[in-house]
Design a protein around this motif. Structure first.
Motif, mmCIF file in Angstrom:
data_model
loop_
_atom_site.group_PDB
_atom_site.id
_atom_site.type_symbol
_atom_site.label_atom_id
_atom_site.label_comp_id
_atom_site.label_asym_id
_atom_site.label_seq_id
_atom_site.Cartn_x
_atom_site.Cartn_y
_atom_site.Cartn_z
ATOM 1 N N ASP A 125 59.048 41.457 42.625
ATOM 2 C CA ASP A 125 58.608 42.852 42.730
ATOM 3 C C ASP A 125 57.454 42.960 43.735
ATOM 4 O OD1 ASP A 125 57.732 45.450 42.424
ATOM 5 O OD2 ASP A 125 57.525 45.356 40.238
ATOM 6 N N VAL A 126 57.796 43.111 45.002
ATOM 7 C CA VAL A 126 56.787 43.127 46.060
ATOM 8 C C VAL A 126 55.816 44.283 45.875
ATOM 9 C CG1 VAL A 126 56.433 43.428 48.545
ATOM 10 C CG2 VAL A 126 58.240 41.912 47.720
ATOM 11 N N GLU A 127 56.328 45.455 45.579
ATOM 12 C CA GLU A 127 55.449 46.620 45.421
ATOM 13 C C GLU A 127 54.529 46.451 44.216
ATOM 14 O OE1 GLU A 127 55.020 48.974 47.670
ATOM 15 O OE2 GLU A 127 56.429 47.753 48.813
ATOM 16 N N GLY A 128 55.066 45.880 43.145
ATOM 17 C CA GLY A 128 54.236 45.635 41.970
ATOM 18 C C GLY A 128 53.139 44.620 42.255
ATOM 19 N N ILE A 129 53.471 43.567 42.995
ATOM 20 C CA ILE A 129 52.491 42.556 43.368
ATOM 21 C C ILE A 129 51.387 43.183 44.218
ATOM 22 C CG2 ILE A 129 52.121 40.445 44.711
ATOM 23 C CD1 ILE A 129 54.978 39.608 43.864
ATOM 24 N N ARG A 130 51.783 44.008 45.174
ATOM 25 C CA ARG A 130 50.788 44.668 46.022
ATOM 26 C C ARG A 130 49.878 45.586 45.207
ATOM 27 N NH1 ARG A 130 55.033 46.223 50.827
ATOM 28 N NH2 ARG A 130 54.894 44.261 52.020
ATOM 29 N N ALA A 131 50.462 46.295 44.243
ATOM 30 C CA ALA A 131 49.662 47.187 43.398
ATOM 31 C C ALA A 131 48.659 46.402 42.569
ATOM 32 C CB ALA A 131 50.583 48.005 42.491
ATOM 33 N N LEU A 132 49.089 45.252 42.068
ATOM 34 C CA LEU A 132 48.189 44.414 41.272
ATOM 35 C C LEU A 132 47.073 43.840 42.140
ATOM 36 C CD1 LEU A 132 47.608 43.272 38.504
ATOM 37 C CD2 LEU A 132 49.420 41.577 38.848
ATOM 38 N N LEU A 133 47.424 43.420 43.352
ATOM 39 C CA LEU A 133 46.425 42.872 44.270
ATOM 40 C C LEU A 133 45.428 43.932 44.726
ATOM 41 C CD1 LEU A 133 48.690 40.558 46.449
ATOM 42 C CD2 LEU A 133 46.763 39.823 45.033
ATOM 43 N N ALA A 134 45.799 45.186 44.647
ATOM 44 C CA ALA A 134 44.916 46.267 45.094
ATOM 45 C C ALA A 134 43.792 46.570 44.101
ATOM 46 C CB ALA A 134 45.729 47.541 45.350
ATOM 47 N N ILE A 135 43.838 45.945 42.933
ATOM 48 C CA ILE A 135 42.812 46.189 41.913
ATOM 49 C C ILE A 135 41.616 45.277 42.182
ATOM 50 C CG2 ILE A 135 42.290 46.151 39.454
ATOM 51 C CD1 ILE A 135 45.310 46.517 38.952
ATOM 52 N N PRO A 136 40.465 45.828 42.542
ATOM 53 C CA PRO A 136 39.310 44.991 42.900
ATOM 54 C C PRO A 136 38.869 44.048 41.785
ATOM 55 C CG PRO A 136 38.944 47.268 43.580
ATOM 56 C CD PRO A 136 40.181 47.272 42.727
ATOM 57 N N ALA A 137 39.050 44.461 40.530
ATOM 58 C CA ALA A 137 38.552 43.669 39.401
ATOM 59 C C ALA A 137 39.444 42.488 39.052
ATOM 60 C CB ALA A 137 38.385 44.562 38.175
ATOM 61 N N LEU A 138 40.604 42.372 39.673
ATOM 62 C CA LEU A 138 41.515 41.272 39.351
ATOM 63 C C LEU A 138 40.835 39.924 39.605
ATOM 64 C CD1 LEU A 138 44.476 40.549 38.517
ATOM 65 C CD2 LEU A 138 44.962 40.388 40.972
ATOM 66 N N SER A 139 41.038 38.985 38.699
ATOM 67 C CA SER A 139 40.402 37.664 38.818
ATOM 68 C C SER A 139 40.878 36.937 40.069
ATOM 69 C CB SER A 139 40.735 36.815 37.590
ATOM 70 O OG SER A 139 42.097 36.445 37.606
ATOM 71 N N ASP A 140 40.052 36.010 40.525
ATOM 72 C CA ASP A 140 40.369 35.262 41.737
ATOM 73 C C ASP A 140 41.598 34.378 41.544
ATOM 74 O OD1 ASP A 140 39.572 34.370 44.494
ATOM 75 O OD2 ASP A 140 39.455 32.446 43.467
ATOM 76 N N SER A 141 41.757 33.777 40.368
ATOM 77 C CA SER A 141 42.889 32.872 40.157
ATOM 78 C C SER A 141 44.211 33.629 40.207
ATOM 79 C CB SER A 141 42.742 32.131 38.820
ATOM 80 O OG SER A 141 42.741 33.033 37.734
ATOM 81 N N TRP A 142 44.270 34.790 39.584
ATOM 82 C CA TRP A 142 45.496 35.598 39.669
ATOM 83 C C TRP A 142 45.708 36.093 41.092
ATOM 84 C CZ3 TRP A 142 48.682 38.794 36.014
ATOM 85 C CH2 TRP A 142 48.955 38.080 34.843
ATOM 86 N N ARG A 143 44.636 36.459 41.750
ATOM 87 C CA ARG A 143 44.753 36.965 43.123
ATOM 88 C C ARG A 143 45.355 35.893 44.034
ATOM 89 N NH1 ARG A 143 42.961 41.338 45.252
ATOM 90 N NH2 ARG A 143 41.656 41.759 43.420
ATOM 91 N N GLN A 144 44.894 34.654 43.926
ATOM 92 C CA GLN A 144 45.395 33.597 44.780
ATOM 93 C C GLN A 144 46.869 33.304 44.493
ATOM 94 O OE1 GLN A 144 43.724 32.514 47.398
ATOM 95 N NE2 GLN A 144 42.148 33.965 46.731
ATOM 96 N N THR A 145 47.243 33.292 43.212
ATOM 97 C CA THR A 145 48.644 33.063 42.849
ATOM 98 C C THR A 145 49.543 34.145 43.436
ATOM 99 O OG1 THR A 145 48.060 31.929 40.792
ATOM 100 C CG2 THR A 145 50.268 32.896 40.919
ATOM 101 N N LEU A 146 49.117 35.393 43.311
ATOM 102 C CA LEU A 146 49.937 36.508 43.783
ATOM 103 C C LEU A 146 49.983 36.583 45.303
ATOM 104 C CD1 LEU A 146 48.790 39.149 41.159
ATOM 105 C CD2 LEU A 146 51.069 38.128 41.324
ATOM 106 N N LEU A 147 48.892 36.230 45.953
ATOM 107 C CA LEU A 147 48.894 36.216 47.424
ATOM 108 C C LEU A 147 49.877 35.178 47.948
ATOM 109 C CD1 LEU A 147 45.086 36.622 48.251
ATOM 110 C CD2 LEU A 147 46.928 38.204 48.910
ATOM 111 N N GLN A 148 49.910 34.007 47.336
ATOM 112 C CA GLN A 148 50.854 32.968 47.744
ATOM 113 C C GLN A 148 52.292 33.420 47.506
ATOM 114 O OE1 GLN A 148 49.768 29.314 45.770
ATOM 115 N NE2 GLN A 148 47.665 29.387 46.525
#
Length: 228
Positions: A197-220
């Protein structure tokens, strides 16, 4: 970001039932020693909550647990009954290694970025909890982590914005939320079931408060999807 005013949060809709802490101990039934801090017990007196966690609490695996983004693990007690039926046993406070056993904070209700007042401290939702095999080991039910993951009823983590004293009778209320941000349940869906779900991943990454570990997993993950 458009924040929902504090006045819309119903007073008394959230509550702390127990504050639980513990030290790493060997898990039973393992061929090689595996230390875990999953066994926690309720405290009766206030303790200090720092940017990295509660006094008297510790984690064994500091790669996957603990740290500023995962200072406090939270689980809503309304989930206990279905799991008690699943594993056929009665559960006590802190059954899943959570620091806070609460009410009014299910995965459908809580959003990443929500800020809560907890005693003298202020805390912010940073990510869902990711269930690990130690949950299954503790209750001799190896499918338990899969149940958590597939149901989305994982609980979540707080980071600490303001340190302070907290206790079993502490005031606990949501003081800031944003209807645009994603619920814990939806974040779990994207992480575990919606991996394409590319759009869902982008929406999740757009949340500033998201933890760094989740952010790195989703960016990869997003990088691989976009390169195909």
């Amino acid at each position: 970001m458009t924040f929902i005013p504090e006045s819309i949060t119903e007073e008394g809709s959230t509550a702390v039932l127990a504050i639980n802490v513990g030290q790493p101990k060997p898990l039973p039934g393992q061929k090689h020693e595996v230390l875990s801090g999953i066994v926690k017990h309720p405290v009766s007196a206030p303790l200090f909550l720092s940017f990295t966690g509660m006094t008297g609490d510790a984690q064994a695996d500091l790669v996957h647990h603990g740290g500023p983004d995962k200072a406090v693990c939270v689980y809503d007690h309304s989930r206990y009954s279905s799991i008690e039926q699943l594993i056929n046993r009665k559960l006590e406070w802190g059954a899943f290694g959570e620091n806070l056993t609460v009410t009014g904070c299910t995965e459908e209700e809580v959003r990443i970025g929500d800020v809560f007042e907890l005693g003298d401290a202020q805390v912010q939702v940073s990510q869902p909890r990711q269930p690990c095999f130690k949950l299954g080991v503790r209750y001799d039910y190896k499918e338990l982590p899969v149940y958590f993951q597939e149901s989305g009823h994982t609980g979540f983590y707080f980071r600490v914005l303001q340190e302070g004293e907290v206790g079993p009778a502490s005031r606990f209320r949501r003081i800031r939320t944003d209807a645009v941000c994603m619920t814990i349940l939806e974040a779990n869906r994207i992480m575990h079931q919606g991996k394409q779900d590319v759009e869902g991943i982008r929406a999740l990454l757009a949340i500033p408060a998201l933890s760094d570990s989740w952010r790195q997993t989703l960016l990869q993950r997003l990088s691989k999807l976009e390169s195909n």
